[in-house]
Write an enzyme that holds these catalytic residues in place. Structure first.
Site: not given
Ligand SMILES: Cc1cc2nc3c(=O)[nH]c(=O)nc-3n(C[C@H](O)[C@H](O)[C@H](O)COP(=O)(O)OP(=O)(O)OC[C@H]3O[C@@H](n4cnc5c(N)ncnc54)[C@H](O)[C@@H]3O)c2cc1C
Lengths: 309, 476
Positions: B32, B46, B48, B50, B174, B313, B337, B402, B437
Site C-alpha cells: 500500500e 457514502s 451504503i 446497496h 509500487v 470514483r 471499482i 473526545c 468541534c
Molecule cells: C463519493 C463516493 C460515494 C460512494 N458511495 C458508495 C456506496 O455508498 N456504496 C458502495 O458500495 N460504494 C460506494 N462508492 C464506491 C466505493 O467507494 C469504491 O468502489 C471502493 O472504495 C473502491 O475501493 P478500491 O479498493 O478499489 O480502491 P481504493 O480504496 O482507492 O484502494 C486502492 C488502494 O491502492 C493504493 N495504491 C494506488 N496505487 C498504488 C501503488 N502504485 N502502489 C501501492 N499502492 C497503491 C491506494 O493508495 C489505495 O489505498 C462510492 C465512491 C465515491 C467516490
C-alpha cells in the site's frame, strides 16, 4: 467556580464541582496574555492568574467537593447526573444543577469554506493551546479566517513566535473582536486585516499550500475579478463561539437552534426549574469579568431555589 | 521477499481479496502506498451497502453487488464485528408518471435476485417517513440495503487477513514491475523488491498505471468526483431509510444517507475530473447537494452541516474491470471499482480467487482459518451498564478524550495498537475528532497519546502520512 463559591456564600451546604480537565480554570489556562480582571479585581491579570484566584478559594472551601477528569455524560430533567472518571461511572441526584460548560469554537466546516482538507487548518483556540500549553508551533506562514478575539490574539502570539502572519480575512465590514485587540495585536505588528473579504478556497494535498481570497459586496456576494492568492502552510479559523449546551438539551430543556443557548425569560435561567446555565454556556461574553458577575448571580439563584436566604 | 500472491492496494477491494485468499495455504503480501489502509477511495464514500437495484442485470457489478450485499449481511458483518445496520432504501419519484420507471427497476432488481422489493404509496411514506416533502409521490422499498462504516470495514478485513497470516506493508508505492523470463513478477516498492507468481491489482484510482507497469495497458481510469456533506447527529432521525431519487444516466442522484455513526449525510455529486488527487469541495457542489436533498426533505438546512468531503470514483467505462490479463500472465485486475464497490467487495474477492485458481493458483484450505475478529470497544455504542463494567475493569475507559463523540483514552490506545499511525487513522477508527468541534478540544491530547504509544517526536506526527506533518517547530 464563581457560581460554586456564590452558592456556598448564600448558604448552600453541599456543592459538587465537576471538571473534565485535570485542572480547574477551563479556557483561561491557555490565555496567557493580560487583560483579565480589570473590572472584577481592578487589576490586570493573565488568564491563569485570574483563574488561580478562584482556584485558591475553591480549594479552601470544605463545602465544595471538586472532581477532576470527570466527564458528565447524562442529565435528566429530574437532575439525575451521570459522569465518567478514570475508574468509575458515577451517578448523583442533585437538587439543583448549574451548567457552566462554556463554548466550543465555530469551525471551518460551519462556514463551509470550500477546498481540500490538508493538515494545517486549526481552530484558533486549538492553535493557542498548542503554542501556549504544549509549546508546539503549528506552522511558518499563517492566514487567519475571521477577526474574532481569539484569532486576533493568536495573530500576535504567532508573530511573536516568528511565524509570518500574512493576513486576517474578515467577511464583515467590522471586526467581531475588541478594538483594543485589533490595535494591539494587528496594527502594532503590521498584520494586514482585510474587511469584506472571504477565503473562497483552501488548497494543498497533504499540508495547506495556499488560500484564494475574494472581495465581497454588501450582500456577501463575490465581486468578480477581485480574487487573489496567498501562499501559507497554516490556516487558523476564528469565526465565533457556540455555547455548549448538549447536556441541557439532553435533559429536555428548550434550546434556540440558531444560537444553541437556552430559551428562557432571563439570564442564567433554563426552561427546567432548578437547572441553570451560566457563563459562556448561557450567552457568549467578551470579558471574563462579566462572566464572573453573572455566574455569581447563578450561584445565588440556585441557593434561592433551594430555599436558602 | 517472495510471496505466492502480491496484492497492490489496501482499499476495500484489496483488503477483501487478501482476507478471502488468507483462507488458503498461501503467502500473501499487500503493498500500500499510503501510511495506512483505506486512505484511498475507500475512505471517502457514502458507506451504503446497496441492495443492488439500480444496476443493469447484464452487468458484472449488478450481480456482484447483490452477492456482496448478501455476504455482508449474512456473514461478514457479524464475523468481523462490524456495525452494519440494515435500514433499507427508498427510491422516490416526484411524478406518478414515473411509476413505470420504478416498476422497471423493481423487475430488473428481481432478475438479479434482490429480495423483498415493494412499491409503496404516499400513505405508507407518511407513516414511515414523515419528513419527506410534498413533492414525493411514491417509492420503491428495498429492505436489504444497509449502512456500514467504510474505513472500519477495511480495517477489519485487513486485521483479519493479517491474523490469518497475510502481510501488510504500508508506505510502499509500487513504482516498477518486471517480468522475469521464468514467469511471475518482480515488484519494486519503496526501494525494496518483492517477488510473486501472481499479482492482483486493486490500486483504485491508479489501477491503470499499475496494470501498465505490469505490461497490460488495457484500460484507463477517469476519476469521477463526488462531494458529500455530513449533518449534525441531532438530525439522526431525519429519515429512517436511505432515500434515493430516481437515478439519472451518470449517477444515482443526490441521496439522503444514514451513516452507521448516526450523522445523516447528503450527496454525492458526480463530476468527471482530470486530477486524481483533487479532493476539494466547491460552492457549486454544496448548492447542488442542498437543492437535491431539500427536494426530498425540505427541512434540511445549511446550518445542519458539520463536515464535508469529496471522494473520487475510479471509473473505467460503465462496469468493473475484473479479469486475468493474458498479455501479462499471472496478473489479475480488480479495477474500475466505482460504486457500488464497497458493497461488492466481498463478492469481488470470491470472483478474483476463482480467476486465480483458473490460472493455476492452488487453493488449499488452511487447517484453521480465524473467521472471527473481536469487535473493538466503542463507548458511544454500549449501554451504561456495559460502560460501568469496562471502566471498572480498566480505568482508562473512564478517561474521556473526545467529548463530542465520547471516546476514551483506552480506545485511542487500542486503535494505535491495531495499526493507526496518523491522526486521521485514529479518527477513522475511534471517531475522536469526528464530532461537532472537529478536534478543537481533543487534538493535542490525542497527539500526546500518539507520542507515548508510537514513540514518535511531535514533529513526526502527521494527519495522514508523510507531507502532512501537524507541527512545524517546538518552542525553545
Ligand atoms: C463519493 C463516493 C460515494 C460512494 N458511495 C458508495 C456506496 O455508498 N456504496 C458502495 O458500495 N460504494 C460506494 N462508492 C464506491 C466505493 O467507494 C469504491 O468502489 C471502493 O472504495 C473502491 O475501493 P478500491 O479498493 O478499489 O480502491 P481504493 O480504496 O482507492 O484502494 C486502492 C488502494 O491502492 C493504493 N495504491 C494506488 N496505487 C498504488 C501503488 N502504485 N502502489 C501501492 N499502492 C497503491 C491506494 O493508495 C489505495 O489505498 C462510492 C465512491 C465515491 C467516490
Amino acid at each position: 467556580m464563581a457560581a460554586a463559591l456564590a452558592a456556598r456564600a448564600a448558604g448552600v451546604e453541599d456543592v459538587l464541582l465537576l471538571e473534565r480537565d485535570q485542572h480547574l480554570g477551563g479556557i483561561l489556562n491557555q490565555c496567557i496574555h493580560p487583560g483579565f480582571g480589570l473590572h472584577h479585581f481592578k487589576a490586570e491579570l493573565t488568564g491563569p492568574e485570574y483563574a488561580d484566584r478562584f482556584v485558591r478559594l475553591v480549594k479552601e472551601d470544605r463545602g465544595i467537593e471538586v472532581s477532576l477528569r470527570s466527564f458528565a455524560v447524562r442529565l435528566t430533567k429530574d437532575k439525575e447526573l451521570s459522569y465518567l472518571r478514570p475508574g468509575a461511572l458515577e451517578e448523583v441526584k442533585a437538587r439543583s444543577v448549574i451548567l457552566a460548560t462554556g463554548c466550543r469554537e465555530r469551525t471551518r466546516e460551519m462556514i463551509q469554506v470550500p477546498g481540500s482538507r490538508p493538515a494545517g487548518i486549526y481552530p484558533a483556540g486549538l492553535a493557542q493551546k498548542m503554542v501556549n500549553i504544549e509549546g508546539w508551533i503549528p506552522g511558518r506562514e499563517a492566514v487567519i479566517i475571521g477577526s474574532g478575539d481569539i484569532g486576533l490574539i493568536m495573530a500576535r502570539r504567532m508573530a511573536l513566535e516568528g511565524v509570518a502572519v500574512k493576513a486576517v480575512i474578515e467577511i464583515q465590514k467590522t471586526s467581531r473582536g475588541l478594538v483594543r485587540n485589533v490595535v494591539q495585536c494587528l496594527e502594532d505588528f503590521g498584520i494586514p486585516l482585510y474587511f469584506q473579504h472571504r477565503v473562497s478556497m483552501i488548497r494543498g494535498r497533504d499540508r495547506v499550500e495556499k488560500v484564494d481570497v475574494v472581495k465581497v459586496d454588501d450582500g456577501l456576494k463575490d465581486i468578480p475579478g477581485s480574487g487573489f492568492g496567498i501562499t501559507c502552510d497554516t490556516v487558523l479559523v476564528s469565526v465565533g463561539l457556540i455555547p455548549e449546551n448538549e447536556l441541557l438539551e439532553m435533559a429536555g430543556a428548550e434550546i434556540d437552534r440558531r444560537t444553541n443557548t437556552p430559551v428562557a425569560p432571563g439570564v442564567n435561567l433554563t426552561s427546567i426549574p432548578g437547572v441553570f446555565a451560566c457563563g459562556n454556556a448561557c450567552k457568549v461574553y467578551d470579558l471574563v469579568d462579566w462572566v464572573t458577575r453573572d455566574s455569581e448571580l447563578a450561584g445565588k439563584m440556585a441557593a434561592k431555589y433551594l430555599g436558602k436566604q | 521477499m517472495t510471496a505466492d500472491v502480491i496484492i497492490v492496494g489496501a482499499g476495500v477491494t484489496g483488503a477483501a481479496i487478501a482476507r478471502e485468499l488468507s483462507r488458503y495455504k498461501l503467502k500473501i503480501l499487500i503493498l500500500e502506498k499510503e501510511a495506512e489502509p483505506a486512505f484511498g477511495v475507500s475512505k471517502s464514500n457514502s458507506g451504503i451497502v446497496h441492495a443492488g437495484t439500480q444496476n443493469p442485470p447484464s452487468s458484472v457489478k449488478g450481480w456482484l453487488c447483490v452477492e456482496g450485499n448478501r455476504l455482508l449481511r449474512e456473514e461478514i458483518a457479524e464475523d468481523l464485528g462490524l456495525n452494519f445496520v440494515q435500514c433499507g432504501q427508498l427510491v422516490v419519484i416526484f411524478d406518478l408518471a414515473d411509476l413505470p420507471e420504478l416498476e422497471k427497476i423493481k423487475k430488473e432488481g428481481e432478475e438479479l435476485g434482490v429480495k423483498g422489493l415493494e412499491l409503496v404509496d404516499r400513505a405508507w411514506l407518511d407513516a414511515k417517513e414523515p419528513n419527506l416533502g410534498p413533492e414525493v409521490k411514491a417509492a420503491l422499498l428495498a429492505p436489504s440495503a444497509g449502512i456500514i462504516s467504510p474505513y472500519r470495514f477495511v480495517y477489519a478485513l485487513v486485521e483479519n487477513a493479517v491474523k490469518n497470516g497475510a502481510e501488510l506493508k504500508t508506505s510502499r508505492k509500487v513504482s516498477a514491475i518486471r517480468r522475469p523470463a521464468g514467469g511471475g513478477f518482480e515488484v519494486v516498492a519503496g526501494g525494496e523488491v518483492f517477488r510473486a507468481r501472481f499479482l492482483v491489482n486493486a490500486a483504485g484510482l491508479y489501477a491503470d498505471e499499475v496494470s501498465a507497469l505490469a505490461g497490460a495497458p488495457t484500460f484507463k481510469i477517469t476519476p469521477r468526483r463526488g462531494e458529500e456533506y455530513l449533518l449534525d447527529k441531532k438530525r439522526e432521525h431525519l429519515t429512517e431509510h436511505i432515500i434515493f431519487p430516481l437515478p439519472s444516466k451518470t449517477s444515482k442522484g443526490i441521496l439522503i444517507i444514514k451513516t452507521s455513526d448516526g450523522n445523516p449525510m447528503i450527496g454525492p455529486t458526480a463530476n468527471d475530473v482530470e486530477d486524481r488527487e483533487d479532493l476539494s469541495t466547491s460552492d457549486e457542489g454544496l448548492a447542488e447537494v442542498l437543492a437535491g436533498a431539500r427536494r426530498m426533505v425540505p427541512s434540511i438546512s445549511k446550518d445542519d452541516i458539520i463536515a464535508y468531503f469529496a471522494g473520487l470514483r475510479p471509473v473505467s467505462g460503465k462496469d468493473f474491470v475484473i479479469r486475468h490479463e493474458d498479455s501479462a500472465p499471472g496478473l489479475v485486475n480488480a479495477a474500475g471499482i466505482q460504486s457500488p464497490g464497497l458493497t461488492s467487495a466481498p463478492a469481488i474477492a470470491v470472483m478474483v480467487a476463482g480467476i486465480l485458481k483458473e490460472h493455476g493458483l492452488k487453493l488449499e484450505p488452511k487447517e484453521e482459518f480465524h473467521r472471527l475478529r473481536p469487535r473493538p470497544v466503542h463507548l458511544f455504542q454500549v449501554p451504561p451498564e456495559e460502560t460501568r463494567r469496562l471502566i471498572e475493569k480498566n480505568p482508562a475507559y473512564g478517561d474521556i478524550v473526545c467529548r463530542c463523540e465520547l471516546v476514551s483514552a483506552q480506545e485511542i490506545r487500542e486503535a494505535l495498537k491495531r495499526g493507526a499511525r496518523t491522526l486521521d487513522g485514529v479518527k477513522f477508527r475511534t471517531r475522536a475528532q469526528a464530532g461537532r468541534c472537529h478536534g478543537g478540544f481533543c487534538t493535542t491530547r490525542i497527539m500526546k497519546i500518539m507520542q507515548e504509544e508510537l514513540g514518535f517526536p511531535v514533529k513526526a506526527l502527521t494527519k495522514r502520512g508523510a507531507g502532512s506533518e501537524l507541527v512545524k517547530a517546538e518552542r525553545k
